[in-house]
Scaffold this motif. Structure first.
Motif, PDB file in Angstrom:
ATOM      1  N   VAL A 219       0.846  -1.189   0.000  1.00  0.00           N
ATOM      2  CA  VAL A 219       0.000   0.000   0.000  1.00  0.00           C
ATOM      3  C   VAL A 219       0.885   1.244   0.000  1.00  0.00           C
ATOM      4  O   VAL A 219       1.743   1.397   0.880  1.00  0.00           O
ATOM      5  CB  VAL A 219      -0.934   0.022   1.228  1.00  0.00           C
ATOM      6  N   PRO A 220       0.718   2.153  -0.959  1.00  0.00           N
ATOM      7  CA  PRO A 220       1.562   3.360  -1.000  1.00  0.00           C
ATOM      8  C   PRO A 220       1.216   4.318   0.126  1.00  0.00           C
ATOM      9  O   PRO A 220       0.169   4.188   0.785  1.00  0.00           O
ATOM     10  CB  PRO A 220       1.220   3.965  -2.368  1.00  0.00           C
ATOM     11  N   ALA A 221       2.072   5.296   0.336  1.00  0.00           N
ATOM     12  CA  ALA A 221       1.855   6.290   1.391  1.00  0.00           C
ATOM     13  C   ALA A 221       0.529   7.014   1.190  1.00  0.00           C
ATOM     14  O   ALA A 221      -0.194   7.298   2.157  1.00  0.00           O
ATOM     15  CB  ALA A 221       3.004   7.284   1.420  1.00  0.00           C
ATOM     16  N   ALA A 222       0.188   7.301  -0.072  1.00  0.00           N
ATOM     17  CA  ALA A 222      -1.083   7.979  -0.352  1.00  0.00           C
ATOM     18  C   ALA A 222      -2.259   7.118   0.074  1.00  0.00           C
ATOM     19  O   ALA A 222      -3.294   7.640   0.512  1.00  0.00           O
ATOM     20  CB  ALA A 222      -1.176   8.309  -1.840  1.00  0.00           C
ATOM     21  N   GLY A 223      -2.103   5.804  -0.047  1.00  0.00           N
ATOM     22  CA  GLY A 223      -3.178   4.900   0.379  1.00  0.00           C
ATOM     23  C   GLY A 223      -3.384   4.937   1.881  1.00  0.00           C
ATOM     24  O   GLY A 223      -4.521   4.956   2.369  1.00  0.00           O
TER      25      GLY A 223
END
Length: 305
Positions: A219-223
């Motif tokens: 999961v990316p930081a934006a997620g």
């Protein structure tokens, strides 16, 4: 009568609720649905703990058995069962078809307010609810492609179950204040936090069944930021505003204001996701705005405030 402050709180709550579509899309490709729910609720509970600290525990000790019954019901129906019905409905029918079924939410909310609270619907209120339903149906479009096979019928029933959960959550939030005149008044943020904590327990089992452990590192930081917003903003702040509005507004007003959710979803999707708006969307938005304006002009008595 319906409080202007209560209407403002409801509008804010449902605008925030509409942003859940944008937040969910940010992580829907990375995580399964109950995992998204679990971690968003974890962020919601953490938010209240940070804001209240030790006062959170003191508040829990003051909640009466009567209030706990409502809190458990709201968590089970408004979050856990709503997500269960919606998830499995989307596996059987299209999102457009689910949207059409959920367009009945304002009318169902108004009906439940009459049956469970004893609200009286005026001609203005009925007109506002009808316009809200019409606006949602226009916003959603036709979109019914599935036939009447067993899977499709099951999907429609599941979508209606999700709609009923949404309506029950709104009405029971109102009923809690109508019936509990002698009960200590819960702080709206604390109320939202307790509902989230109970829902977190209900969603733990479904989350574990999804076994998301290998997906979490991807999961990316934006997620994770979207999940944090889902918990702190969409869950805690939106729930708190809704509880304030439910305390000060009638069931008919709450019912009509639920139509703001798809309107907010559409506008935020256009602003943040670059989606396009058609003439049909403009007409649907106009009907929703007209419905809110119509019920906002009404002067209905409100019990329990």
């Amino acid at each position: 009568m319906d409080s202007p402050g209560g209407k403002f709180a409801l509008a804010g709550a449902y605008i925030l609720a509409g942003s859940s579509v944008v937040a969910a899309r940010s992580v829907s490709a990375s995580l399964p649905p109950f995992t998204i729910t679990f971690f968003s609720l974890a962020f919601a509970v953490l938010t209240v703990v940070v804001l209240y600290g030790r006062q959170s525990l003191r508040t829990m000790r003051t909640v009466t058995k009567y209030q706990w019954r409502y809190l458990v019901f709201q968590a089970l129906v408004g979050i856990a069962l709503f997500r269960f019905f919606m998830t499995f409905a989307l596996r059987r029918i299209t999102a457009g078809e689910v949207g059409i079924v959920t367009g009945a939410a304002p009318a169902l909310t108004a009906l439940l307010a009459v049956l469970l609270i004893g609200d009286r619907l005026t001609g203005r209120s009925l007109g506002g609810v009808a316009l809200a339903v019409a606006g949602i149906l226009v916003l959603r479009g036709k979109g019914v492609a599935a036939g009447w096979d067993g899977a499709a019928v099951g999907g429609y029933l599941l979508a209606f179950g999700a709609t009923a959960c949404e309506a029950l959550f709104a009405v029971m939030s109102r009923k809690m204040h109508v019936d509990a005149v002698s009960q200590p008044r819960l702080n709206p943020l604390a109320h939202a936090g307790l509902v989230s904590a109970v829902a977190l327990l209900f969603c733990t089992g479904p989350m574990l069944s999804e076994a998301p452990w290998a997906l979490l590192p991807t999961v990316p930081a934006a997620g994770w930021m979207a999940l944090a917003w889902y918990g702190a903003g969409i869950t805690i702040l939106a729930f708190a505003l809704m509880f304030i509005g439910a305390r000060r507004c009638s069931g008919a007003v709450i019912a009509a204001y639920t139509a703001i959710i798809p309107l907010s979803s559409l506008l935020l999707s256009v602003a943040l996701l670059g989606e396009t708006v058609t003439l049909r969307h403009g007409l649907g938005c106009g009907l929703v705005v007209l419905s809110v304006w119509l019920v906002s002009r009404g002067k209905t008595s409100v019990k329990g405030d």
